[in-house]
Design an enzyme around this catalytic site. Structure first.
Site, PDB file in Angstrom:
ATOM      1  N   HIS A 148      -1.867   4.715  -4.182  1.00 14.77           N
ATOM      2  CA  HIS A 148      -2.056   5.514  -5.155  1.00 14.77           C
ATOM      3  C   HIS A 148      -3.398   6.183  -4.533  1.00 14.77           C
ATOM      4  CE1 HIS A 148      -3.300   6.969  -9.306  1.00 14.77           C
ATOM      5  NE2 HIS A 148      -4.691   6.978  -8.610  1.00 14.77           N
ATOM      6  N   GLU A 149      -4.319   5.345  -4.059  1.00 14.03           N
ATOM      7  CA  GLU A 149      -5.705   5.930  -3.350  1.00 14.03           C
ATOM      8  C   GLU A 149      -5.512   6.741  -2.266  1.00 14.03           C
ATOM      9  OE1 GLU A 149      -8.011   5.848  -5.524  1.00 14.03           O
ATOM     10  OE2 GLU A 149      -7.238   4.517  -6.779  1.00 14.03           O
TER      11      GLU A 149
HETATM   12 ZN    ZN Z   1      -6.292   8.206  -9.119  1.00 17.33          ZN
END
Ligand code: ZN
Length: 183
Positions: A148-149
């Site tokens: 996600h990051e």
């Molecule tokens: Zn995020």
């Protein structure tokens, strides 16, 4: 330490690609420290530099410190909660395996959650704050959070990974709630 402003959709910085950090110097220790404080305070389990308005390839993560449960009481003695911060500079996924679907949220996409399909296990190479090359193997929540990051660094939000229909719905809803909040 200083708390930073968290940018939210549709702020342009979230749709832009972060640039590699050519030389890891001490200033990144301070930036990472401020990002961690901002993340813990939010609270969240990960934060990418784009989210605080910096287009540089740096993310901070702590999946062990996660007062993520919405109904969880605020811990009056925060020092008692074990922190396990991870700082990734110039991270790159070098191995992926399997698939998993997780309900995700994002500090830059307030009040919206949705299921996202990602790799189950990953291996990442990165530099630490001393500029040393490292590798990290991740599965479970950590794997999902890293993916996600790292998406953030590419200018991709988790809502960009939804079907066109869901994505359009999410973006309309987010713009509407943001307008209401700013009125
Ligand atoms: Zn995020």
């Amino acid at each position: 330490m200083a708390k930073l402003k968290i940018y939210t959709f549709p702020d342009m910085v979230l749709a832009q690609k972060a640039l590699p950090i050519a030389r890891v110097d001490h200033s990144y220790f301070k930036i990472a420290d401020d990002m961690l404080e901002t993340m813990y305070d939010a609270p969240g389990i990960g934060l990418a530099a784009n989210q605080v308005g910096l287009l540089e390839r740096l993310v901070v993560i702590d999946v062990d410190y996660s007062p993520d449960d919405e109904d969880e009481e605020i811990n009056p003695d925060q020092e008692m909660v074990k922190k396990n911060p991870i700082i990734l500079i110039n991270p790159e996924i070098i191995y992926r395996e399997g698939a998993t679907v997780t309900r995700e949220g994002c500090l830059s996409v307030p009040d919206f959650r949705s299921e996202v399909k990602r790799a189950e296990k990953i291996k990442v190479k990165y530099q630490n704050v001393d500029g040393l090359q490292k590798e990290l193997s991740a599965e479970g929540l950590l794997s999902v959070c890293v993916q996600h990051e790292l998406d953030h660094l590419e200018g991709t939000l988790f809502i960009d990974r939804l079907s066109q229909l869901k994505k359009d719905f999410a973006k309309k809803k987010l713009i509407k709630t943001r307008r209401e909040r700013e009125r």
